[in-house]
Design a protein around this motif. Structure first.
Motif, PDB file in Angstrom:
ATOM      1  N   ILE A 136      81.066  26.099 -46.550  1.00  0.00           N
ATOM      2  CA  ILE A 136      82.211  25.282 -47.045  1.00  0.00           C
ATOM      3  C   ILE A 136      81.233  23.546 -47.192  1.00  0.00           C
ATOM      4  O   ILE A 136      81.701  23.445 -46.010  1.00  0.00           O
ATOM      5  N   ARG A 137      81.333  23.095 -48.313  1.00  0.00           N
ATOM      6  CA  ARG A 137      80.750  21.270 -48.494  1.00  0.00           C
ATOM      7  C   ARG A 137      81.872  20.761 -48.368  1.00  0.00           C
ATOM      8  O   ARG A 137      81.182  20.942 -50.661  1.00  0.00           O
ATOM      9  N   VAL A 138      82.152  19.829 -48.878  1.00  0.00           N
ATOM     10  CA  VAL A 138      82.993  18.936 -49.623  1.00  0.00           C
ATOM     11  C   VAL A 138      82.210  17.737 -50.232  1.00  0.00           C
ATOM     12  O   VAL A 138      81.381  17.284 -49.195  1.00  0.00           O
ATOM     13  N   VAL A 139      82.231  17.051 -51.166  1.00  0.00           N
ATOM     14  CA  VAL A 139      81.288  16.576 -51.023  1.00  0.00           C
ATOM     15  C   VAL A 139      82.510  15.527 -52.704  1.00  0.00           C
ATOM     16  O   VAL A 139      83.130  15.733 -53.102  1.00  0.00           O
ATOM     17  N   LEU A 140      82.261  13.873 -52.228  1.00  0.00           N
ATOM     18  CA  LEU A 140      82.912  12.659 -52.647  1.00  0.00           C
ATOM     19  C   LEU A 140      81.571  11.939 -53.800  1.00  0.00           C
ATOM     20  O   LEU A 140      81.188  11.527 -53.208  1.00  0.00           O
ATOM     21  N   PHE A 141      81.955  12.371 -54.544  1.00  0.00           N
ATOM     22  CA  PHE A 141      80.741  11.693 -55.828  1.00  0.00           C
ATOM     23  C   PHE A 141      80.798  10.606 -55.845  1.00  0.00           C
ATOM     24  O   PHE A 141      81.521   9.940 -56.272  1.00  0.00           O
ATOM     25  N   MET A 142      80.133   9.861 -56.023  1.00  0.00           N
ATOM     26  CA  MET A 142      80.425   8.275 -57.018  1.00  0.00           C
ATOM     27  C   MET A 142      79.522   7.819 -57.731  1.00  0.00           C
ATOM     28  O   MET A 142      78.742   8.352 -58.259  1.00  0.00           O
ATOM     29  N   ASN A 143      79.868   7.222 -58.869  1.00  0.00           N
ATOM     30  CA  ASN A 143      79.936   7.380 -60.264  1.00  0.00           C
ATOM     31  C   ASN A 143      80.120   7.937 -61.122  1.00  0.00           C
ATOM     32  O   ASN A 143      79.159   8.040 -62.172  1.00  0.00           O
ATOM     33  N   GLU A 144      81.275   8.417 -61.351  1.00  0.00           N
ATOM     34  CA  GLU A 144      81.513   9.658 -62.395  1.00  0.00           C
ATOM     35  C   GLU A 144      81.753   8.923 -63.581  1.00  0.00           C
ATOM     36  O   GLU A 144      81.710   9.147 -64.493  1.00  0.00           O
ATOM     37  N   GLU A 145      82.800   7.739 -63.705  1.00  0.00           N
ATOM     38  CA  GLU A 145      83.140   7.026 -63.717  1.00  0.00           C
ATOM     39  C   GLU A 145      82.310   6.270 -65.427  1.00  0.00           C
ATOM     40  O   GLU A 145      82.317   6.423 -67.062  1.00  0.00           O
ATOM     41  N   ASN A 146      81.164   5.163 -64.864  1.00  0.00           N
ATOM     42  CA  ASN A 146      80.217   5.034 -66.001  1.00  0.00           C
ATOM     43  C   ASN A 146      78.965   5.431 -65.526  1.00  0.00           C
ATOM     44  O   ASN A 146      78.172   4.658 -65.464  1.00  0.00           O
ATOM     45  N   GLY A 147      78.604   6.718 -65.274  1.00  0.00           N
ATOM     46  CA  GLY A 147      77.235   6.737 -65.202  1.00  0.00           C
ATOM     47  C   GLY A 147      76.440   8.462 -64.611  1.00  0.00           C
ATOM     48  O   GLY A 147      75.659   8.606 -64.530  1.00  0.00           O
ATOM     49  N   LEU A 148      77.891   8.532 -64.321  1.00  0.00           N
ATOM     50  CA  LEU A 148      77.307  10.124 -63.337  1.00  0.00           C
ATOM     51  C   LEU A 148      76.023  10.395 -62.382  1.00  0.00           C
ATOM     52  O   LEU A 148      75.679  11.704 -61.517  1.00  0.00           O
ATOM     53  N   ARG A 149      76.324   9.204 -61.774  1.00  0.00           N
ATOM     54  CA  ARG A 149      74.934   8.919 -60.601  1.00  0.00           C
ATOM     55  C   ARG A 149      75.201  10.166 -60.261  1.00  0.00           C
ATOM     56  O   ARG A 149      73.701  10.515 -59.017  1.00  0.00           O
ATOM     57  N   GLY A 150      76.225  10.095 -59.190  1.00  0.00           N
ATOM     58  CA  GLY A 150      76.546  11.093 -57.935  1.00  0.00           C
ATOM     59  C   GLY A 150      76.453  12.528 -57.911  1.00  0.00           C
ATOM     60  O   GLY A 150      75.732  13.345 -57.618  1.00  0.00           O
ATOM     61  N   GLY A 151      76.328  12.644 -58.999  1.00  0.00           N
ATOM     62  CA  GLY A 151      76.484  14.444 -59.181  1.00  0.00           C
ATOM     63  C   GLY A 151      74.976  14.520 -59.622  1.00  0.00           C
ATOM     64  O   GLY A 151      74.455  15.922 -59.323  1.00  0.00           O
ATOM     65  N   ALA A 152      73.878  13.748 -60.507  1.00  0.00           N
ATOM     66  CA  ALA A 152      73.300  14.118 -60.582  1.00  0.00           C
ATOM     67  C   ALA A 152      72.413  13.604 -59.614  1.00  0.00           C
ATOM     68  O   ALA A 152      71.385  14.522 -59.171  1.00  0.00           O
ATOM     69  N   TYR A 184      73.461  14.701 -56.080  1.00  0.00           N
ATOM     70  CA  TYR A 184      73.553  15.686 -55.465  1.00  0.00           C
ATOM     71  C   TYR A 184      72.568  16.812 -56.082  1.00  0.00           C
ATOM     72  O   TYR A 184      71.894  16.946 -54.592  1.00  0.00           O
ATOM     73  N   ALA A 185      72.457  17.281 -56.799  1.00  0.00           N
ATOM     74  CA  ALA A 185      72.148  18.718 -57.456  1.00  0.00           C
ATOM     75  C   ALA A 185      70.107  18.012 -57.645  1.00  0.00           C
ATOM     76  O   ALA A 185      69.791  19.684 -57.422  1.00  0.00           O
ATOM     77  N   SER A 186      69.816  17.098 -57.918  1.00  0.00           N
ATOM     78  CA  SER A 186      68.796  16.418 -57.949  1.00  0.00           C
ATOM     79  C   SER A 186      68.008  16.946 -56.445  1.00  0.00           C
ATOM     80  O   SER A 186      67.012  17.696 -55.257  1.00  0.00           O
ATOM     81  N   PRO A 196      75.949  19.244 -62.939  1.00  0.00           N
ATOM     82  CA  PRO A 196      74.146  19.753 -62.622  1.00  0.00           C
ATOM     83  C   PRO A 196      73.537  20.947 -61.900  1.00  0.00           C
ATOM     84  O   PRO A 196      72.706  20.815 -62.055  1.00  0.00           O
ATOM     85  N   LEU A 197      74.851  20.593 -61.532  1.00  0.00           N
ATOM     86  CA  LEU A 197      73.788  21.821 -60.883  1.00  0.00           C
ATOM     87  C   LEU A 197      74.629  23.785 -61.271  1.00  0.00           C
ATOM     88  O   LEU A 197      73.743  24.258 -61.152  1.00  0.00           O
ATOM     89  N   LYS A 198      74.870  22.887 -62.300  1.00  0.00           N
ATOM     90  CA  LYS A 198      74.890  25.210 -63.197  1.00  0.00           C
ATOM     91  C   LYS A 198      72.978  25.542 -63.747  1.00  0.00           C
ATOM     92  O   LYS A 198      71.999  24.769 -63.509  1.00  0.00           O
ATOM     93  N   ASN A 199      73.560  27.022 -62.987  1.00  0.00           N
ATOM     94  CA  ASN A 199      72.888  28.258 -63.469  1.00  0.00           C
ATOM     95  C   ASN A 199      73.162  29.164 -63.560  1.00  0.00           C
ATOM     96  O   ASN A 199      74.342  29.418 -64.252  1.00  0.00           O
ATOM     97  N   ASP A 200      72.529  30.236 -63.974  1.00  0.00           N
ATOM     98  CA  ASP A 200      72.660  31.422 -64.341  1.00  0.00           C
ATOM     99  C   ASP A 200      73.300  32.218 -63.046  1.00  0.00           C
ATOM    100  O   ASP A 200      74.566  33.422 -63.330  1.00  0.00           O
ATOM    101  N   ASN A 201      73.398  31.604 -62.094  1.00  0.00           N
ATOM    102  CA  ASN A 201      74.550  32.648 -60.984  1.00  0.00           C
ATOM    103  C   ASN A 201      75.604  31.298 -60.553  1.00  0.00           C
ATOM    104  O   ASN A 201      76.618  32.593 -60.084  1.00  0.00           O
ATOM    105  N   ILE A 202      75.322  30.769 -60.120  1.00  0.00           N
ATOM    106  CA  ILE A 202      76.811  29.845 -59.873  1.00  0.00           C
ATOM    107  C   ILE A 202      78.133  30.265 -60.464  1.00  0.00           C
ATOM    108  O   ILE A 202      77.894  30.002 -62.213  1.00  0.00           O
ATOM    109  N   VAL A 203      79.334  30.366 -59.692  1.00  0.00           N
ATOM    110  CA  VAL A 203      80.335  29.959 -60.673  1.00  0.00           C
ATOM    111  C   VAL A 203      80.431  28.363 -60.201  1.00  0.00           C
ATOM    112  O   VAL A 203      80.765  28.115 -59.250  1.00  0.00           O
ATOM    113  N   LEU A 204      80.930  27.579 -61.013  1.00  0.00           N
ATOM    114  CA  LEU A 204      81.353  26.787 -61.513  1.00  0.00           C
ATOM    115  C   LEU A 204      83.664  26.357 -62.062  1.00  0.00           C
ATOM    116  O   LEU A 204      83.878  27.378 -62.954  1.00  0.00           O
ATOM    117  N   ALA A 205      83.857  26.036 -61.116  1.00  0.00           N
ATOM    118  CA  ALA A 205      85.185  25.833 -61.192  1.00  0.00           C
ATOM    119  C   ALA A 205      86.676  24.438 -61.077  1.00  0.00           C
ATOM    120  O   ALA A 205      85.707  23.874 -60.660  1.00  0.00           O
TER     121      ALA A 205
END
Length: 461
Positions: free
Chosen positions: A317-333, A335-337, A400-409
């Protein structure tokens, strides 16, 4: 006789499992409501650090603070993941007024949209043309728009009960309005704040120029809903009024920042990863308590709650506090990469990015098999009045983590008051309700517990 004993035992297993789930969830709620830490963490994040725009000193301080919190929880691993983020600064406060005739003016509240260019040093003043959406620009054409300031005055639709849907239906004017208006010769744009009530708080937010050359970019600002009503009424009385606004914002080179990550290693299936997270950055108005300090502390609290109740996770179980969602989504991208590069197997991700209000349920992006499993868990949440289990969008950072198997909530709190605060100076700690914040964290921890216990339908375990 043996046969009947085996059958009886088999039938009893689901009942025992359900009783264990009920017990664990009850313990999570009792711990959250009796000893919750999120409100205290948010108090510091909001009142001692403040607004956390990507690339700012406050964002750096928030990274250090939240890492120290995760370090104190006794997790198996805590680390910072490098992210390159944009650095946009607002500069000297904006100023604007309506001019009905020479010397007769009314000041109105405006704030530059995130990513906007500045006006010339002395500001710009021009006649105004009002539209109710981007689609009206083409009908007006260059002849009526050139040399003017375009006023986008499309309100959020108050008849749409889900205010997130009302926001989605109106946000294009903020995001793309300047780009589209510049094609017809506009020299600036003013956008009605995305807010369902009438007040004096301009609401900023991200905008984009697309591939518009820098020299053709025009300044863009949000006007408060009261200001928008005044401007619209004034134009009806006198179409020749002029609007003046001045802003000094600019974009600097990208800077280094981080996602903040902590995890508890799974005891049975450590290679299956469950993520719970939120974005740590905020806009530079207010202190970002609802958007998204609330989600950040709730996500950290999920891991604390599981540890405090003595639960040993089967999966990581992992907690991720993403940086830059508001003006770029760089953190989410990022992390997924990085996860793809490491061949990590994420089976579930949960995001909180809708404020710290009373939780109503969750929305899910999943295949039908997983959604049917989720509906089977719904009764476990009914005693806590978390009734909403629907298919729908989850969250921007986990997308950005989305694929055919993962559940996103996505956690879905009551949304009726959210846009009173969103992206404005009104997003402050005083508007956070401690109990509502704790209820949200408990609901999140309960859902994470269930996915850790049972996995996903796509999982072989």
């Amino acid at each position: 006789m043996k046969y009947f004993l085996v059958v009886a035992l088999f039938l009893a297993m689901p009942i025992q499992a359900q009783q264990q789930d009920q017990k664990q969830i009850q313990e999570i709620y009792e711990e959250a409501l009796s000893n919750g830490k999120g409100y205290t963490w948010l108090n510091y994040l909001s009142n001692q650090i403040g607004a956390r725009l990507s690339g700012s000193i406050q964002a750096e301080k928030a990274v250090s603070y939240t890492k120290s919190i995760l370090d104190s929880l006794g997790l198996d691993k805590v680390w910072l993941q490098p992210v390159k983020v944009p650095k946009w600064v607002r500069g000297i406060p904006e100023f604007a007024y309506l001019e009905s005739s020479a010397g007769f003016t009314n000041n109105v509240p405006v704030r530059a949209l995130g990513g906007s260019v500045a006006t010339p040093m002395g500001g710009i003043k021009a006649n105004v043309i009002e539209v109710r959406g981007i689609e009206e620009l083409k009908a007006l054409g260059t002849t009526k728009i050139q040399g003017k300031i375009v006023f986008f005055n499309k309100p959020m639709d108050p008849t749409i009960l889900n205010t997130m849907d009302a926001y989605a239906a109106a946000v294009d004017q903020r995001y793309s309005g300047a780009t589209e208006a510049s094609k017809y010769g506009a020299i600036g744009v003013i956008v009605r704040s995305l807010n369902l009530r009438l007040d004096d708080f301009p609401h900023t937010g991200a905008m984009s120029y697309g591939d518009t050359p820098f020299e053709k970019r025009i300044p863009a600002a949000a006007i408060s809903t009261n200001g928008a009503e005044l401007l619209s009424t004034s134009l009806k009385l006198n179409p020749d009024i002029k609007f003046f606004f001045r802003q000094h914002c600019k974009t600097l080179p990208d800077v280094d920042s981080f996602n903040v990550i902590g995890e508890i290693k799974g005891s049975t299936y450590p290679d299956e990863i469950l993520v719970v997270g939120a974005h740590l950055d905020s806009w530079d108005l207010g202190d970002g308590s609802h958007d998204n300090g609330a989600g950040s502390v709730q996500s950290m609290e999920v891991l604390r709650l599981l540890k405090a109740t003595g639960y040993t996770p089967k999966r990581t179980i992992r907690v991720v506090l993403f940086m830059n969602e508001e003006n770029g989504l760089r953190g989410g991208a990022t992390y997924a990469s990085e996860s793809r590069k490491g061949n990590e197997n994420h089976i579930f991700a949960l995001e909180s990015d809708s404020g710290g209000f009373t939780p109503r349920g969750f929305t899910f992006e999943s295949n039908q098999g997983n959604f049917e499993q989720l509906l089977g868990w719904k009764k476990l949440f009914e005693p806590y009045m978390v009734h909403l289990f629907e298919q729908g969008l989850s969250g921007a950072d986990i997308g950005p983590l989305k694929n055919d198997n993962i559940v996103l909530a996505g956690l879905r709190p009551d949304s009726q008051r959210y846009f009173d605060h969103h992206h404005s100076e009104n997003d402050t700690f005083q508007h956070i309700n401690k109990r509502e914040l704790e209820l949200g964290a408990a609901a999140m921890a309960s859902l994470v517990y269930l996915f850790d216990t049972y996995g996903t339908v796509a999982s072989s375990n």
